[in-house]
Write a protein that holds these residues in place. Structure first.
Motif, PDB file in Angstrom:
ATOM      1  N   SER A 441       0.787  -1.330  -0.105  1.00 15.49           N
ATOM      2  CA  SER A 441       0.263  -0.005  -0.111  1.00 15.49           C
ATOM      3  C   SER A 441       0.624   1.301   0.031  1.00 15.49           C
ATOM      4  CB  SER A 441      -0.977   0.058   1.272  1.00 15.49           C
ATOM      5  OG  SER A 441      -1.416  -1.209   1.275  1.00 15.49           O
ATOM      6  N   LEU A 442       0.586   2.166  -1.001  1.00 13.12           N
ATOM      7  CA  LEU A 442       0.900   3.643  -1.018  1.00 13.12           C
ATOM      8  C   LEU A 442      -0.064   4.726  -0.349  1.00 13.12           C
ATOM      9  CD1 LEU A 442       4.287   5.555  -1.587  1.00 13.12           C
ATOM     10  CD2 LEU A 442       2.653   4.929  -4.071  1.00 13.12           C
ATOM     11  N   TYR A 443       0.185   5.228   0.420  1.00 15.52           N
ATOM     12  CA  TYR A 443      -0.043   6.437   0.853  1.00 15.52           C
ATOM     13  C   TYR A 443       0.394   8.238   0.829  1.00 15.52           C
ATOM     14  CZ  TYR A 443      -2.760   2.890   4.276  1.00 15.52           C
ATOM     15  OH  TYR A 443      -3.640   1.779   4.214  1.00 15.52           O
ATOM     16  N   PRO A 444       0.156   8.700   0.228  1.00 16.41           N
ATOM     17  CA  PRO A 444       0.604  10.220   0.285  1.00 16.41           C
ATOM     18  C   PRO A 444      -0.214  10.625   1.078  1.00 16.41           C
ATOM     19  CG  PRO A 444      -1.453   9.622  -1.500  1.00 16.41           C
ATOM     20  CD  PRO A 444      -1.268   8.486  -0.827  1.00 16.41           C
ATOM     21  N   ILE A 445       1.062  11.568   1.675  1.00 19.84           N
ATOM     22  CA  ILE A 445       0.780  12.164   3.185  1.00 19.84           C
ATOM     23  C   ILE A 445       0.896  13.792   2.787  1.00 19.84           C
ATOM     24  CG2 ILE A 445       0.843  12.794   5.773  1.00 19.84           C
ATOM     25  CD1 ILE A 445       0.569   9.874   4.837  1.00 19.84           C
ATOM     26  N   PHE A 446      -0.847  14.728   2.926  1.00 23.46           N
ATOM     27  CA  PHE A 446      -1.154  16.166   2.640  1.00 23.46           C
ATOM     28  C   PHE A 446      -0.434  16.878   3.743  1.00 23.46           C
ATOM     29  CE2 PHE A 446      -2.739  13.826  -0.491  1.00 23.46           C
ATOM     30  CZ  PHE A 446      -2.281  14.222  -1.464  1.00 23.46           C
ATOM     31  N   MET A 447      -0.474  18.270   3.377  1.00 21.58           N
ATOM     32  CA  MET A 447      -0.706  18.982   5.271  1.00 21.58           C
ATOM     33  C   MET A 447      -1.836  18.763   5.228  1.00 21.58           C
ATOM     34  SD  MET A 447       2.373  21.010   5.641  1.00 21.58           S
ATOM     35  CE  MET A 447       1.282  22.208   6.554  1.00 21.58           C
ATOM     36  N   GLU A 448      -3.224  18.568   4.801  1.00 21.18           N
ATOM     37  CA  GLU A 448      -4.072  18.505   5.407  1.00 21.18           C
ATOM     38  C   GLU A 448      -4.945  17.281   5.730  1.00 21.18           C
ATOM     39  OE1 GLU A 448      -3.486  21.770   2.459  1.00 21.18           O
ATOM     40  OE2 GLU A 448      -2.873  19.727   2.579  1.00 21.18           O
ATOM     41  N   GLY A 449      -4.103  16.530   5.615  1.00 24.15           N
ATOM     42  CA  GLY A 449      -4.645  14.928   5.784  1.00 24.15           C
ATOM     43  C   GLY A 449      -3.930  14.104   5.315  1.00 24.15           C
ATOM     44  N   VAL A 450      -4.240  12.301   5.159  1.00 30.14           N
ATOM     45  CA  VAL A 450      -3.886  11.578   4.691  1.00 30.14           C
ATOM     46  C   VAL A 450      -4.429  11.421   3.299  1.00 30.14           C
ATOM     47  CG1 VAL A 450      -3.236   8.987   4.802  1.00 30.14           C
ATOM     48  CG2 VAL A 450      -3.339  10.445   6.774  1.00 30.14           C
ATOM     49  N   GLY A 451      -4.146  11.428   2.657  1.00 24.05           N
ATOM     50  CA  GLY A 451      -5.221  10.740   0.868  1.00 24.05           C
ATOM     51  C   GLY A 451      -5.377   9.555   0.853  1.00 24.05           C
ATOM     52  N   LYS A 452      -5.509   9.455  -0.295  1.00 22.13           N
ATOM     53  CA  LYS A 452      -6.482   8.052   0.080  1.00 22.13           C
ATOM     54  C   LYS A 452      -5.537   6.604  -0.581  1.00 22.13           C
ATOM     55  CE  LYS A 452      -9.925   5.276  -2.799  1.00 22.13           C
ATOM     56  NZ  LYS A 452     -10.214   5.353  -4.153  1.00 22.13           N
TER      57      LYS A 452
END
Length: 527
Positions: A441-452
């Motif tokens: 699994s690959l999770y993108p992490i943004f300033m605003e939160g955890v992406g899909k």
């Protein structure tokens, strides 16, 4: 001498009508030759030598005498050895000395008035003599007398000033510590009471263990009682020893002091809090979910030097803020009910809380942001899998990625890694079984939160062989290039050698008489 060497006539002297004398120069020490332990001196005329002879014994009397005054300045011990000389059987050796009231003379000489000193043979083969009491500024001229029925010999005299051969007591009250906030190894000591001269100090320190790899540091400031040194590891135990010697260089180094050891203590607040990730359990359709935070214990170079407990800070979209102390645990579960919920994990030691910390925001809207178009996993071998992905453009600021993987045939824990947002391919090193199924699994992490996340449940079959071959090229290509360079060099060397072999004896036509004046650049037709 020895019926082989004639003594020059210039070395003869007439003492009386019946007595003559001969002087020998630059004689070597007599060495035993079979049963002969002496050199034979004969009196000869032009035709024959008298059968009577004189036995000549040449003895090396260069005996080194070394002395040392103890740190209490109460006695002087002198040592000497006879292992370097070849003495005659029946010889006795005795140390004799003469004490001058003040200092030594410029050139030591044997005084007609002297005293014997009792010396005792030690296990190491040296004789040891003790002078007690002593006069620190008196010059003790001493030599070794070799007594034998044939006569006596004296070694060259040496003069010793007890004040100049002091071996001080080692420094006392030696302490070692790692300073707070700075992280230097601070070493302190007390100089010995005697001697009263200015002293220099030498420090050796190293990581404590069975075989300490010592580093040396010299201190020439006689008033100094401490020094601070940089060390690579603040959180290790260091062993420290100190010794001293007169600053003017006279005398001997003291013995090393008893070792002092640092105690591992916190010197600063932790450099950062732990990296952490989460596992979400619960119905995806419900707003309330259980979130379990996972983190790895901080290493000592980040915790500086220990962690007493961890604290979780919470902040929700409804401005709710609170903290929870979780002790030494590395796992914590809470209920996520708000639209956005931000958590921070702080590491606490005896000095305070970590300043640089990682934040993770759980957001319902952000969990639907999908920027990972594709994800592929290629098994390189049983210990490495290549993970690659393609992203689509996004208006959100990407901070980093989290990679998850687990064996679907086992109930083991999920493994995860935090990697940079600039990476598009990553090599996962772990133990992989080819016949097992794995989930990546690959999770993108943004300033605003955890992406899909993008999730795959098997290795990518397409181009698997290509990636394996590409990996092999990293090894094969350098080998081919190196071999080509080596082959080219061999051909060039062979060409030069062949040219030299075939053309070495061919004459230069310009040096021949018949060729004078001819132009060899101009073509000449032959009819």
């Amino acid at each position: 001498m020895n019926l082989a060497e004639k003594i020059p006539q210039s070395q003869y002297d007439v003492v009386s009508d019946h007595v003559s004398q001969v002087t020998f120069f630059n004689l070597n020490e007599t060495k035993p030759r079979g049963k002969f332990t002496y050199d034979a001196v004969y009196c000869c005329n032009e035709h024959e030598c008298h059968h009577r002879y004189a036995e000549l014994y040449v003895i090396d009397v260069n005996i080194n005498i070394s002395c040392e005054t103890d740190g209490y300045l109460t006695k002087m011990t002198c040592r000497w050895s006879t292992n370097t000389i070849q003495s005659l059987a029946g010889s006795t050796l005795q140390l004799r000395y003469h004490r001058r009231s003040l200092y030594c003379s410029d050139i030591p000489s044997i005084h007609p008035i002297s005293k014997p000193k009792d010396c005792y043979l030690q296990r190491d083969g040296f004789y040891e003599c003790v002078f007690q009491p002593i006069f620190l500024l008196s010059g003790y001229t001493m030599w070794i007398r070799i007594n034998h029925p044939l006569g006596s010999l004296d070694s060259p005299p040496t003069c010793v000033l007890p004040d100049s051969v002091v071996k001080p007591l080692p420094p006392s009250s030696v302490k070692a510590e790692i300073t707070k906030n700075i992280g230097l190894l601070k070493i302190s000591w007390e100089k010995p009471v005697f001697p009263e001269n200015n002293l220099q100090f030498q420090i050796r320190y190293g990581l404590s263990g069975k075989e300490v790899q010592w580093k040396m540091y010299d201190v020439y400031d006689a008033k100094s009682k401490s020094v601070s040194l940089p060390v690579p590891d603040f959180c290790a135990v260091y062993a420290v020893q100190v010794r001293c010697k007169r600053l003017d260089g006279l005398g001997y180094w003291s013995n090393w002091s008893n070792p002092a050891y640092t105690v591992v203590m916190d010197i600063k607040v932790p450099m950062r809090g732990p990296e952490f990730w989460r596992i979400i359990n619960g119905d995806t359709m419900k707003k309330e979910k259980n979130v379990t935070l996972l983190w790895k214990p901080l290493m000592k170079n980040d915790s500086l030097c220990s962690v007493q407990r961890y604290v979780i800070n919470h902040h929700t979209s409804c401005n709710g803020t609170w903290s929870e102390d979780v002790g030494n645990h590395t796992k914590f579960t809470f209920l996520w009910t708000e639209q956005a919920h931000t958590v921070t994990v702080l590491a606490i030691n005896s000095i305070g809380a970590s300043v640089a910390n990682f934040n993770l925001t759980f957001s319902w809207p952000m969990s639907k942001v999908n920027i990972v178009q594709s994800l592929s996993a290629y098994p390189l071998n049983s210990s490495c899998v290549i993970l690659s992905w393609i992203l689509s453009p996004s208006d959100y600021k990407l901070m980093y990625f989290i990679i998850e993987w687990k064996n679907l045939n086992e109930d083991g824990e999920i493994k995860w890694l935090r990697i940079s947002s600039s990476v598009k391919k990553y090599y996962i090193h772990d133990h992989f079984i080819p016949i097992e199924k794995y989930q990546f699994s690959l999770y993108p992490i943004f300033m605003e939160g955890v992406g899909k996340p993008k999730i795959i449940n098997s290795f990518t079959q397409d181009d698997t062989e290509k990636h394996q071959n590409d990996a092999g090229l990293y090894v094969i290509v350098p080998v081919i290039i190196s071999s080509s360079i080596l082959l080219l060099g061999t051909l060039l060397i062979s060409h030069q050698r062949m040219k030299k072999l075939f053309w070495e004896d061919v004459p230069n036509p310009k040096n021949c008489s018949w060729a004078q004046g001819l132009n060899f650049q101009k073509r000449t037709d032959i009819l």
